[in-house]
Design an enzyme around this catalytic site. Sequence first.
Site, PDB file in Angstrom:
ATOM      1  N   ASP A 227       0.815  -1.207   0.000  1.00  0.00           N
ATOM      2  CA  ASP A 227       0.000   0.000   0.000  1.00  0.00           C
ATOM      3  C   ASP A 227       0.854   1.266   0.000  1.00  0.00           C
ATOM      4  OD1 ASP A 227      -1.346   2.312   1.318  1.00  0.00           O
ATOM      5  OD2 ASP A 227      -3.057   0.976   1.499  1.00  0.00           O
TER       6      ASP A 227
ATOM      7  N   LEU B 281      -5.792   1.816   0.764  1.00  0.00           N
ATOM      8  CA  LEU B 281      -5.795   0.954  -0.413  1.00  0.00           C
ATOM      9  C   LEU B 281      -5.850  -0.498   0.019  1.00  0.00           C
ATOM     10  CD1 LEU B 281      -3.053   2.750  -2.535  1.00  0.00           C
ATOM     11  CD2 LEU B 281      -5.512   3.229  -2.429  1.00  0.00           C
ATOM     12  N   ASP B 282      -5.084  -0.844   1.039  1.00  0.00           N
ATOM     13  CA  ASP B 282      -5.110  -2.197   1.579  1.00  0.00           C
ATOM     14  C   ASP B 282      -6.478  -2.539   2.144  1.00  0.00           C
ATOM     15  OD1 ASP B 282      -2.788  -3.708   1.248  1.00  0.00           O
ATOM     16  OD2 ASP B 282      -1.731  -2.705   2.855  1.00  0.00           O
ATOM     17  N   HIS B 283      -6.937  -1.746   3.090  1.00  0.00           N
ATOM     18  CA  HIS B 283      -8.194  -2.063   3.758  1.00  0.00           C
ATOM     19  C   HIS B 283      -9.371  -2.005   2.779  1.00  0.00           C
ATOM     20  CE1 HIS B 283      -6.966  -2.350   8.018  1.00  0.00           C
ATOM     21  NE2 HIS B 283      -5.976  -1.551   7.646  1.00  0.00           N
TER      22      HIS B 283
ATOM     23  N   GLY C 206      -9.391  -4.891   0.491  1.00  0.00           N
ATOM     24  CA  GLY C 206      -9.758  -6.093   1.225  1.00  0.00           C
ATOM     25  C   GLY C 206     -11.260  -6.274   1.324  1.00  0.00           C
TER      26      GLY C 206
END
Length: 461
Positions: free
Chosen positions: A320, A347-349, A352
């Site tokens: 990220d 971006l990660d969360h 996900g």
Amino acid sequence: MTDITYVVRKGALEGRLPVRELARSCVGACALAAAELGARRAGLAKVPGVRVDDGAVATAFVSERHLLVDGRAPVTFAPLSRFWRTADGWVRTHANYPHHRARLLAALGVREDERAVTAVEAALAERSALEAEEAVYAAGGLAVALRTPEEWAAHEQGAAVAGRPLVERERLDSARARALPPIDTAPSAPASASALLPAAGLRVLDLTRVIAGPVATRTLALLGAEVLRVDAPPLPELPDQHADTGFGKRSTTLDLVADRRAFEELLAAADVVVTGYRPGALDRFGLSAQALAERRPGVVVAQLSAWGGYGPWGGRRGFDSLVQVATGIAAVEGSVEEPGALPAQALDHGTGYLLAAAVLRALAEQSDEGGSRVVRLALARTARWLMDGVGTGGPEGVPDAGSGVGGVEGAPYDGPGSWLAETDSGLGRLRYALSPVFFESGPVDWARPPGPWGADAPRWS
């Protein structure tokens, strides 16, 4: 259309870019997909209403910062994971894992000792940002030069990412449909109230690491799926990272060569396989989407990558923080003179939750129409959506949450307290962020806390 209520709270996930709106939409997409699948499997006449609370979202999007293990704060970024000045700009490195740290030092000709940080700083100051990026990548490390949005748009990888949908979907074959069995409400642990669990009875093989993939599988576990995370024995894992994303799951290790039979037995009974390694990395083990579908017809495969499995960067590793730097986010949140960052690893969360939503929708489609399915998401494509303003091209079935459409004004966000919980575990006493995925009669917490990494047997319960 299912009722979606947004509880808008000023002060949550504030940034120059609409990160709060992105977070709302990603969580809303997941909660909506869960509510619809739950209603279908439980035979409900009406899909439960969805509630997306900025407070819960803001807390969950930095869940790794809120984790406490016996009162101890988590270890997040390592000393060599940061921005560095170069001869002509900035570069950001990622060296949280020991093997990435070793490759970074080797690329720069720096010894591993107590003066490593100073030596890396001096070595990068003598190189251009692009030269450093390529040298570290060639050595198997992770470094990305700061780019403006215009520079990324002109880059071949940026153009390739822009031409793809936010969520890629593909039907792989004509495997017969596997009907999802009806479900009843089940006890919601640790609460005593009953909960609707849309993924009850489904088995998920979790071959992911770091944040985005584990957030997706953590969410599927919340919704009732049996999730078994599988890691290779030699690869180290960060204990706090595992604790934060390990809720609801079991964790085992397997050598995909030596323990092949055990893996194939797991695959034979899996409904979903989620992978989060760089594109192509697992193909040599027979874990491409097509190969998995051939051995387990009707499976849903979910693939996550940093840059997308196409273009000149299709095979590169990424995280990220690095995607923010390459795509222009860091320049917008700060400047080219002093780069910044989003208020969360959004971006990660966000990716996900989108990945979990895509899996739930693919399961419903497979049970109707048959065919093995694959869904693909990339952090860089989520970044493009954020840079475009979030309002268009968003998740399926979710209205634009940019202005709080269908929302109510809540109290300003003054901290995570209302959205944190505590539990005992094999890792110690944990304080953790609750899931922001909420719908009427849905689960409010995970059925089990995380356990030690790799401590479980490689079998389904």
